[in-house]
Design an enzyme around this catalytic site. Structure first.
Site, PDB file in Angstrom:
ATOM      1  N   HIS A 160      45.594   5.254  14.129  1.00 51.44           N
ATOM      2  CA  HIS A 160      45.082   5.218  15.510  1.00 51.44           C
ATOM      3  C   HIS A 160      46.060   5.855  16.493  1.00 51.44           C
ATOM      4  O   HIS A 160      46.068   5.512  17.673  1.00 51.44           O
ATOM      5  CB  HIS A 160      44.758   3.786  15.943  1.00 51.44           C
ATOM      6  CG  HIS A 160      43.884   3.039  14.996  1.00 51.44           C
ATOM      7  ND1 HIS A 160      42.529   3.208  14.929  1.00 51.44           N
ATOM      8  CD2 HIS A 160      44.209   2.133  14.029  1.00 51.44           C
ATOM      9  CE1 HIS A 160      42.030   2.432  13.975  1.00 51.44           C
ATOM     10  NE2 HIS A 160      43.029   1.767  13.413  1.00 51.44           N
ATOM     11  N   SER A 281      56.027  30.171  29.064  1.00 48.83           N
ATOM     12  CA  SER A 281      55.088  30.177  30.190  1.00 48.83           C
ATOM     13  C   SER A 281      55.409  31.333  31.117  1.00 48.83           C
ATOM     14  O   SER A 281      56.577  31.691  31.313  1.00 48.83           O
ATOM     15  CB  SER A 281      55.187  28.857  30.961  1.00 48.83           C
ATOM     16  OG  SER A 281      54.534  28.950  32.219  1.00 48.83           O
ATOM     17  N   GLU A 294      48.203  25.875  18.163  1.00 48.34           N
ATOM     18  CA  GLU A 294      47.032  25.696  19.032  1.00 48.34           C
ATOM     19  C   GLU A 294      45.939  26.711  18.693  1.00 48.34           C
ATOM     20  O   GLU A 294      44.739  26.374  18.693  1.00 48.34           O
ATOM     21  CB  GLU A 294      47.453  25.823  20.490  1.00 48.34           C
ATOM     22  CG  GLU A 294      48.329  24.673  20.975  1.00 48.34           C
ATOM     23  CD  GLU A 294      48.825  24.879  22.393  1.00 48.34           C
ATOM     24  OE1 GLU A 294      48.395  25.846  23.056  1.00 48.34           O
ATOM     25  OE2 GLU A 294      49.661  24.071  22.844  1.00 48.34           O
TER      26      GLU A 294
END
Length: 461
Positions: A160, A281, A294
Site C-alpha cells: 500500500h 529543468s 517517466e
C-alpha cells in the site's frame, strides 16, 4: 487521376481509381517496413514454383535475381516507394516488371496478397519476438547482477506504498527477475504459433496449381504450415497475443519505473540514477528528473492502446479476409518497437543506478517496519497470533506517542504489555535479524536470496 502506376487488382475495372480513395487506402508508408520480408517470401515462392515446374527454372532464376536487386535498391534508397504505389507489394512487383519484363507476372502464380501479407507479417513477428526475447534476457542478467551486488543490503519492502518490513535488496531485484522471466516464457510459447507458414493458402480457398506449401515453409524457416486456408489468411490472433505480451512487459517496466521515480526523489532518497539517464529543468537549476523512467511509464499507455486497437479492428469481421486488417500494421510495429527499445534502454539505465546504502541503513535500523517481528516473537511464546497482533498494535501506538523507536523501548515497558517479553526481544528487533529469521520458501532471508541468485544464473545458463 494523375496516378499512372499499375495497381495489381485494377484489370477488372473500367474507370480509374479515385485519387483521394487511393491516398486514403494507400499503406505503403506503413507496410514499406516489410520490404525485406516481402522479398524473402517472394523468393521462396518463386523458388518453389520453379522446383515444382509451375514456372521454368530460368523464370524462377530471373525473378529471384531481380528481387535481390530490388532489395538493395530499397535499402540504398535508389528506389523510394510513393503513395501512388498503394502498398509495398505493388512497389516490388511493378519494379520487377520494369527489370525483367513479363516474366515478373509469373511470380504471383498461386499466390494472393492475402497469404503474401500474412507471410510477411509472420516473418516480421518472428524476428521481433526473438529480438524482444534477447532484450529481456539482457535485462534479467542485469537484475541478477544487481541482486548479487545488493543481496546483503537492506531496504524497506512496501505494501500500500507504506513501509511494511525490511527485506534484502537482492530479494527486491529478483522479484522483477521473475516477472520478466514469465514475460520471456510467454514469448517462447507464442513462437510456436507465430512460426507457421500461411503461404499457399492463396486468397482463402487454396489454389488449383500444384503448390508445395511444405517446401515454401522450409525455405522460409517455418516449423510447420497452415491447417486451414481460411484461417491462414483471416485471423490476426497471434498479433493480438504478441501485443498483449508487449503490454504485460510494459506494465512490468512501468511498475519498476514507478519505484525508481519515487526512490530517486528527495523525499525517499533511496536511489541515485546516473546523470547519463536523467534530465534537468529549463527553469529550475537544482532539478534532476528521472525522465527516461517517466517516458517508459508513459509509453506503456500507448502499447495498451495498440492492444485495444487490434481487438477492436478484429471484433466484428466476417470470414475471411477484410481490408480492415490492413490497419493491423501500425499497432504491431508500434508495440514491437516500443517494447524492444523500452526494455533495452531500461536495462542500460538500471545498470547505471545505485542504492544509497548509508541512508537506507540509517532509516531501516529503528523503523516501525520491525513491528511484525514483535508479533511473531509473541507467537513463538505461545501467544495466539490475533492476541499478539493486538499487543503489538498497542506497543506501536506507545512508540509513536513517545517518539521512541521500537528497539529503544525499555524491557519494563514491553513487560507492561505482556509478561512473556524478555531480553530476547531486542535480538529480534534489528533488520538483519528480521530478514534472517524468515524460514519459508522463497523468502527474503539472505540464504534464500543467495539460493535464488544461484538458480537464476542456472536458468540463464
Amino acid at each position: 487521376m494523375s496516378n499512372k502506376k499499375e495497381l495489381l487488382w485494377a484489370s477488372r475495372f473500367n474507370e480509374p481509381f479515385d485519387e483521394g480513395a487511393l491516398k486514403f487506402s494507400s499503406s505503403v508508408h506503413v507496410d514499406g517496413k516489410l520490404f525485406r520480408e516481402d522479398i524473402q517470401g517472394s523468393i521462396a515462392h518463386a523458388t518453389m514454383l520453379g522446383e515444382e515446374g509451375i514456372i521454368t527454372k530460368e523464370d524462377a532464376r530471373q525473378i529471384t535475381a531481380g528481387l535481390s536487386e530490388i532489395e538493395k535498391e530499397i535499402e540504398s534508397e535508389t528506389l523510394v516507394p510513393q503513395w501512388e504505389d498503394e502498398d509495398i507489394h505493388t512497389v516490388i512487383e511493378n519494379r520487377l516488371k520494369e527489370k525483367i519484363g513479363a516474366v515478373a507476372g509469373k511470380l504471383h502464380s498461386g499466390r494472393s496478397r492475402n497469404d503474401q501479407v500474412a507471410t510477411d507479417t509472420r516473418l516480421y513477428m518472428r524476428a521481433k519476438v526473438n529480438e524482444l526475447h534477447t532484450a529481456l534476457t539482457g535485462l534479467m542478467e542485469t537484475l541478477v547482477e544487481r541482486a548479487d551486488t545488493y543481496q546483503s543490503s537492506i531496504i524497506f519492502g512496501y505494501t500500500h506504498l507504506q513501509r511494511a518490513q525490511p527485506i534484502s535488496a537482492g530479494h527486491y531485484y529478483l522479484a522483477y527477475f521473475n516477472m520478466f522471466r514469465r514475460d520471456r516464457q510467454r514469448l517462447s510459447d507464442l513462437m510456436q504459433r507465430v512460426n507457421i507458414s500461411p503461404l499457399g493458402a492463396a486468397a482463402f480457398a487454396g489454389s488449383t496449381l500444384p503448390l508445395n506449401a511444405e517446401r515454401s515453409a522450409e525455405l522460409l524457416g517455418f516449423n510447420s504450415i497452415f491447417s486451414n486456408s481460411i484461417d491462414a489468411v483471416s485471423d490476426r490472433d497471434i498479433l493480438i497475443e504478441f501485443i498483449s505480451a508487449c503490454s504485460i512487459i510494459m506494465m512490468h517496466l512501468s511498475r519498476f519505473c514507478e519505484d525508481i521515480i519515487l526512490w530517486s526523489s528527495y523525499e525517499f532518497g533511496y536511489l541515485e540514477i546516473s546523470d547519463a539517464f536523467s534530465t534537468g529543468s529549463s527553469i529550475m537549476p537544482q532539478k534532476k528528473n528521472a525522465d527516461i523512467a517517466e517516458l517508459i511509464r508513459g509509453k506503456t499507455g500507448r502499447v495498451y492502446g495498440d492492444l485495444m486497437a487490434m481487438l477492436t479492428i478484429m471484433k466484428g469481421l466476417p470470414l475471411s479476409y477484410n481490408r480492415d486488417m490492413q490497419e493491423d500494421k501500425p499497432p504491431l510495429f508500434d508495440s514491437a518497437e516500443t517494447a524492444i527499445s523500452s526494455v533495452t534502454l531500461f536495462n542500460r539505465m538500471l545498470q547505471h543506478t545505485r542504492l544509497k546504502e548509508d541512508r537506507l541503513k540509517e532509516l531501516t535500523a529503528k523503523d516501525l517496519s520491525l513491528a511484525t517481528e514483535i508479533a511473531e516473537y509473541l507467537v513463538k511464546k505461545d501467544i495466539p497470533f490475533r492476541d499478539a497482533h493486538r499487543i503489538t498494535g498497542r506497543i506501536v501506538s506507545w512508540s509513536i506517542e513517545h517518539s521512541t523507536p521500537l528497539p529503544d523501548i525499555p524491557l519494563d515497558t514491553y513487560r507492561g504489555f505482556s509478561e512473556v517479553f524478555d531480553e530476547g526481544i531486542f535480538k529480534a528487533l534489528t533488520p538483519e535479524a528480521s530478514i534472517n529469521s524468515k524460514k519459508s520458501h522463497g523468502s527474503c532471508s539472505f540464504k534464500s536470496v543467495e539460493r535464488q541468485i544461484r538458480e537464476a544464473r542456472e536458468l540463464l545458463g
